[in-house]
Design a protein around this motif. Structure first.
Motif, PDB file in Angstrom:
ATOM      1  N   SER A  36       0.907  -1.188   0.142  1.00 39.61           N
ATOM      2  CA  SER A  36      -0.069  -0.201  -0.054  1.00 39.61           C
ATOM      3  C   SER A  36       1.060   1.475  -0.068  1.00 39.61           C
ATOM      4  CB  SER A  36      -0.971  -0.011   1.096  1.00 39.61           C
ATOM      5  OG  SER A  36      -0.161   0.165   2.341  1.00 39.61           O
ATOM      6  N   GLN A  37       0.163   2.477  -0.316  1.00 39.22           N
ATOM      7  CA  GLN A  37       1.128   3.669  -0.278  1.00 39.22           C
ATOM      8  C   GLN A  37       1.618   4.137   1.238  1.00 39.22           C
ATOM      9  OE1 GLN A  37       1.484   5.115  -3.205  1.00 39.22           O
ATOM     10  NE2 GLN A  37       3.011   6.369  -2.124  1.00 39.22           N
ATOM     11  N   TRP A  38       0.868   3.652   2.232  1.00 43.95           N
ATOM     12  CA  TRP A  38       1.226   3.860   3.582  1.00 43.95           C
ATOM     13  C   TRP A  38       2.216   2.823   3.912  1.00 43.95           C
ATOM     14  CZ3 TRP A  38       1.557   8.069   5.953  1.00 43.95           C
ATOM     15  CH2 TRP A  38       0.529   9.076   5.917  1.00 43.95           C
ATOM     16  N   PRO A  64      -0.374  -0.693  -6.019  1.00 49.77           N
ATOM     17  CA  PRO A  64      -1.637  -0.759  -5.211  1.00 49.77           C
ATOM     18  C   PRO A  64      -3.117  -0.383  -5.822  1.00 49.77           C
ATOM     19  CG  PRO A  64      -0.147   0.937  -4.240  1.00 49.77           C
ATOM     20  CD  PRO A  64       0.539   0.111  -5.228  1.00 49.77           C
ATOM     21  N   LYS A  65      -2.796   0.545  -6.884  1.00 45.83           N
ATOM     22  CA  LYS A  65      -3.674   1.143  -7.671  1.00 45.83           C
ATOM     23  C   LYS A  65      -4.322   0.492  -8.928  1.00 45.83           C
ATOM     24  CE  LYS A  65      -2.256   5.959  -6.410  1.00 45.83           C
ATOM     25  NZ  LYS A  65      -1.742   7.233  -6.824  1.00 45.83           N
ATOM     26  N   ASP A 100     -11.032  -1.694  -2.414  1.00 41.43           N
ATOM     27  CA  ASP A 100     -10.794  -0.332  -3.265  1.00 41.43           C
ATOM     28  C   ASP A 100      -9.391  -0.164  -3.423  1.00 41.43           C
ATOM     29  OD1 ASP A 100     -10.013  -0.525  -0.465  1.00 41.43           O
ATOM     30  OD2 ASP A 100     -10.424   1.673   0.115  1.00 41.43           O
ATOM     31  N   ASN A 101      -8.769  -1.202  -3.266  1.00 39.24           N
ATOM     32  CA  ASN A 101      -7.177  -1.200  -3.488  1.00 39.24           C
ATOM     33  C   ASN A 101      -6.624  -2.720  -4.029  1.00 39.24           C
ATOM     34  OD1 ASN A 101      -5.992  -2.457  -1.284  1.00 39.24           O
ATOM     35  ND2 ASN A 101      -6.300  -0.418  -0.369  1.00 39.24           N
ATOM     36  N   ALA A 106      -7.297  -8.301  -3.974  1.00 43.44           N
ATOM     37  CA  ALA A 106      -6.703  -9.601  -4.081  1.00 43.44           C
ATOM     38  C   ALA A 106      -7.240 -10.604  -2.699  1.00 43.44           C
ATOM     39  CB  ALA A 106      -5.334  -9.271  -4.070  1.00 43.44           C
ATOM     40  N   ALA A 107      -7.354 -10.142  -1.646  1.00 37.71           N
ATOM     41  CA  ALA A 107      -7.955 -10.620  -0.529  1.00 37.71           C
ATOM     42  C   ALA A 107      -9.607 -11.064  -0.761  1.00 37.71           C
ATOM     43  CB  ALA A 107      -7.764  -9.666   0.838  1.00 37.71           C
ATOM     44  N   ASP A 108     -10.300 -10.291  -1.453  1.00 37.03           N
ATOM     45  CA  ASP A 108     -11.836 -10.525  -1.638  1.00 37.03           C
ATOM     46  C   ASP A 108     -11.525 -11.799  -2.775  1.00 37.03           C
ATOM     47  OD1 ASP A 108     -14.365  -9.377  -1.609  1.00 37.03           O
ATOM     48  OD2 ASP A 108     -14.136  -9.235  -3.691  1.00 37.03           O
ATOM     49  N   VAL A 109     -10.594 -11.765  -3.696  1.00 36.90           N
ATOM     50  CA  VAL A 109     -10.572 -12.861  -4.483  1.00 36.90           C
ATOM     51  C   VAL A 109     -10.262 -14.175  -3.797  1.00 36.90           C
ATOM     52  CG1 VAL A 109      -9.196 -13.961  -6.529  1.00 36.90           C
ATOM     53  CG2 VAL A 109      -9.859 -11.422  -6.445  1.00 36.90           C
TER      54      VAL A 109
END
Length: 197
Positions: A36-38, A64-65, A100-101, A106-109
């Motif tokens: 992630s960006q953070w 991440p985008k 949303d990222n 990927a986790a949703d998949v």
């Protein structure tokens, strides 16, 4: 074995970096990294690694985008996903199915394809929202894996603690790297003599 490795912005970036180092040296494991960006900020703040060094530890890297990346589809066959560390924001996004990222997508998949998903959740203390999100995902088969240190293995320094936790983490995928002398085998005979029942 193909594993997606997500690194979110929670403190504890070294867990994700060390995970990549160990998997890089593990035969027949292909890693697909998204930070992630953070996470990029946290890695820079907490470690001596550059972002390019971390990217080079993985076989493949995705922004991440990039919601069009290979790992955003169930048709791209992988064996599972680890998010280390996993922020409470990422946990909430996954719990809600926000996608949303690329980490959350990927986790949703993994969830929809019924693939192993391991979340190294990083926060303390935990509020009700955190606990409810963890319970919800645990009931869906997700492994909630907070980085709890062990002391039975007599760690000599922080590196020992990090390594032990990461070895335990990858054992969730049948990868056994934990040195035999660090495995819990029960109380020693000397210790048992001092235990009164």
């Amino acid at each position: 074995m193909k594993l997606i490795i997500g690194i979110s912005g929670a403190t504890g970036a070294i867990f994700g970096v060390r995970l990549l180092e160990i998997l890089r040296d593990t035969k027949d494991v292909e890693t697909h990294l998204v930070m992630s960006q953070w996470a990029i900020t946290t890695i820079t703040e907490e470690t001596n690694y550059s972002i390019s060094e971390v990217r080079e530890l993985a076989d493949y890297y995705y922004s991440p985008k990039n919601l069009g990346a290979a790992i955003s589809s169930g048709s791209f066959n992988v064996d599972g996903m680890i998010i280390a560390p996993c922020s409470m924001k990422s946990l909430a996004s996954i719990s809600m199915g926000l996608a949303d990222n690329l980490i959350a997508r990927a986790a949703d998949v993994m969830l929809k394809e019924r693939k192993p998903l391991v979340l190294m959740t990083r926060e303390t203390p935990l509020n009700n929202i955190h606990l409810e999100n963890m319970l919800k995902l645990s009931q869906m088969g997700v492994t909630i894996f907070p980085p709890m240190p062990a002391f039975y293995n007599h760690p000599k320094d922080l590196n020992d603690m990090v390594n032990h936790i990461v070895y335990r983490l990858i054992s969730q995928f049948g990868i056994d790297k934990l040195p035999q002398e660090k495995v819990w085998t029960g109380f020693t005979k000397k210790e048992q003599k001092n235990v009164s029942y």
